[in-house]
Write an enzyme that holds these catalytic residues in place. Structure first.
Site, short mmCIF file in Angstrom:
data_model
loop_
_atom_site.label_atom_id
_atom_site.label_comp_id
_atom_site.label_asym_id
_atom_site.label_seq_id
_atom_site.Cartn_x
_atom_site.Cartn_y
_atom_site.Cartn_z
N LYS A 116 81.82 51.16 -16.12
CA LYS A 116 82.64 51.18 -14.91
C LYS A 116 82.25 50.08 -13.92
O LYS A 116 83.13 49.54 -13.23
CB LYS A 116 82.63 52.55 -14.24
CG LYS A 116 81.30 53.16 -13.89
CD LYS A 116 81.48 54.58 -13.36
CE LYS A 116 80.13 55.23 -13.05
NZ LYS A 116 79.36 55.51 -14.30
N ASN A 139 80.61 52.97 -5.77
CA ASN A 139 79.22 52.80 -6.19
C ASN A 139 78.71 51.39 -5.99
O ASN A 139 77.50 51.15 -6.04
CB ASN A 139 79.05 53.18 -7.66
CG ASN A 139 78.84 54.67 -7.85
OD1 ASN A 139 78.64 55.41 -6.89
ND2 ASN A 139 78.88 55.11 -9.09
N HIS A 185 74.27 62.76 -16.98
CA HIS A 185 74.03 63.58 -15.78
C HIS A 185 74.09 65.08 -16.07
O HIS A 185 74.42 65.87 -15.18
CB HIS A 185 75.05 63.25 -14.68
CG HIS A 185 75.05 61.83 -14.25
ND1 HIS A 185 73.95 61.22 -13.69
CD2 HIS A 185 76.02 60.87 -14.31
CE1 HIS A 185 74.23 59.95 -13.42
NE2 HIS A 185 75.48 59.72 -13.79
#
Length: 446
Positions: A116, A139, A185
């Site tokens: 990404k 981000n 995650h």
């Protein structure tokens, strides 16, 4: 528009400070709180705008008196202050959700377990090459809220993590890009893969028939999930090979996009190399095409993009050994792509803060590509359990200095040393950038 006038913001770094500045501008009574320490330049930004802040703990009375809370994506739902806020029914949102209320800009949003940052940066490069007024956010880049408040743009190119998507409700992506979904995650999601998948799929929420959904057609999880979603946006799937329904692919050395404006270019002209980067380049080209950017600008940008720091970044050749910094590889799938692209005998550096990783998908590539493995972490026991049985030379290190020294001791002319850790960096480093910078500094001073 929400009429509440008191907002508490948890976390006083890039996203939190940006949200505080926008909230202040929009007339809210703002309180920003950080359980740790606030960097000096953020304190200065807050002080210059008359925004009240605290550090080193949370004033629960003031936070829980707020009508709404904006939470840093790094704060888990298990944090005591979050649990108390939920018990009181206080809405908790992300900075991206909040910023979206105060702009009519077009939103090009990118998520996925891997790729990404590269794809987001590449799309931004295309927009800027074409002369579009675009901001880089999420981000990477500056806080979206800060830009909306003080540096507004017509377009925003936004990298979104699952943590940010978790607290987004009314936000709408005009172009939503979902690159892939692989385990990552899981520690944050209680070990439940479906919870992580659900977070990623939130990128399509609120899309309309006027929007576009760009996704990797061959991802099995995405294909499965799409059976349960009523996608209103125009579907724009891509794949490495041409097949029915796919609008972007590679064929006979040509990079091809069929919709909405057909164009193609020589695959060899793409600046990014490796199979994983073909996916990134296809997603970026389709997104830019859907946004109406002229194909000549897309071709130019795809051939001039310099890449992303800490993502398969060439560092140096030392005594015939090539050193590559892939510190952004914080999950197993990212490491898989990094290993898959190697053509030299590889000394692999792995380790860090494990996120519930299943390393088994690496095993075939370890056997095929690696001549040694260097463990780099505070606790390397899980790495020993997974990799020692391969019979390769292994080294147990707990600092970057010892890690690089171990690599140099075993590497020979023609080898590659690949830092592709599979893990988060917070056990030994401030962040993944710190990890990559330390690696590059030590290699360049060998």
């Amino acid at each position: 528009m929400i009429s509440q006038q008191s907002i508490a913001i948890l976390g006083a770094a890039e996203s939190g400070v940006g949200a505080a500045i926008l909230a202040k501008k929009e007339g809210y009574d703002v309180w920003i709180s950080d359980n740790g320490s606030i960097q000096q330049h953020y304190k200065t930004m807050l002080d210059e705008r008359g925004i009240a802040w605290e550090e080193g703990g949370h004033n629960e009375g003031r936070i829980l008196a707020a009508c709404e809370i904006i939470k840093s994506p790094g704060i888990p739902d298990t944090a005591p202050i979050i649990i108390k806020a939920k018990e009181q029914g206080i809405p908790i949102i992300s900075e991206i959700e909040f910023a979206g209320r105060y702009t009519d800009a077009k939103m090009i949003c990118i998520t996925g377990s891997n790729g990404k940052t590269t794809t987001t940066s590449l799309i931004y490069h295309i927009f800027r090459t074409a002369g579009y007024d675009a901001g880089l956010a999420g981000n990477i880049g500056k806080s979206l809220a800060l830009q909306v408040a003080e540096q507004p743009h017509e377009y925003y190119i936004i990298e979104l993590s699952s943590f940010q998507l978790d607290n987004m409700y009314d936000f709408r992506a005009n172009v939503a890009i979902l690159l892939n979904i692989t385990p990552d995650h899981l520690d944050r999601y209680g070990g439940e893969m479906q919870r992580y998948v659900d977070a990623k799929m939130r990128i399509v929420q609120n899309q309309t028939e006027e929007d576009a959904f760009v996704y990797w057609y061959d991802d099995p999880i995405i294909r499965r999930e799409l059976e349960h979603y009523d996608i209103k946006a125009v579907n724009c799937p891509f794949a490495l090979l041409k097949k029915n329904g796919v609008i972007g692919y590679i064929e006979k050395g040509q990079y091809i996009v069929e919709y909405p404006t057909p164009f193609n270019m020589e695959q060899e002209s793409l600046s990014l190399r490796g199979k994983h980067n073909m996916y990134n380049s296809l997603a970026a080209g389709i997104a830019a095409n859907v946004a109406g950017i002229d194909k000549e600008f897309i071709r130019k940008a795809l051939s001039t993009f310099a890449g992303v720091e800490h993502r398969l970044e060439y560092v140096a050749d030392v005594a015939g050994v090539r050193y590559i910094n892939d510190s952004k590889a914080t999950n197993v799938d990212a490491c898989w792509y990094a290993l898959e692209s190697q053509t030299r005998p590889t000394i692999l550096i792995v380790g860090g803060l494990d996120k519930g990783n299943d390393y088994s998908q690496l095993f075939p590539l370890i056997r095929e590509k690696c001549k040694a493995i260097v463990y780099l972490g505070a606790d390397n026991s899980k790495l020993h359990d997974n990799f020692d049985s391969f019979g390769l030379p292994t080294f147990d290190t707990h600092s970057m200095k010892d890690c690089v020294a171990a690599c140099a001791s075993v590497a020979e002319d023609g080898d590659v040393v690949l830092l592709s850790p599979c893990c988060a960096s917070f056990d030994l480093f401030h962040n993944m950038e710190d990890r990559g910078e330390q690696f590059k500094h030590l290699v360049k001073n060998m």
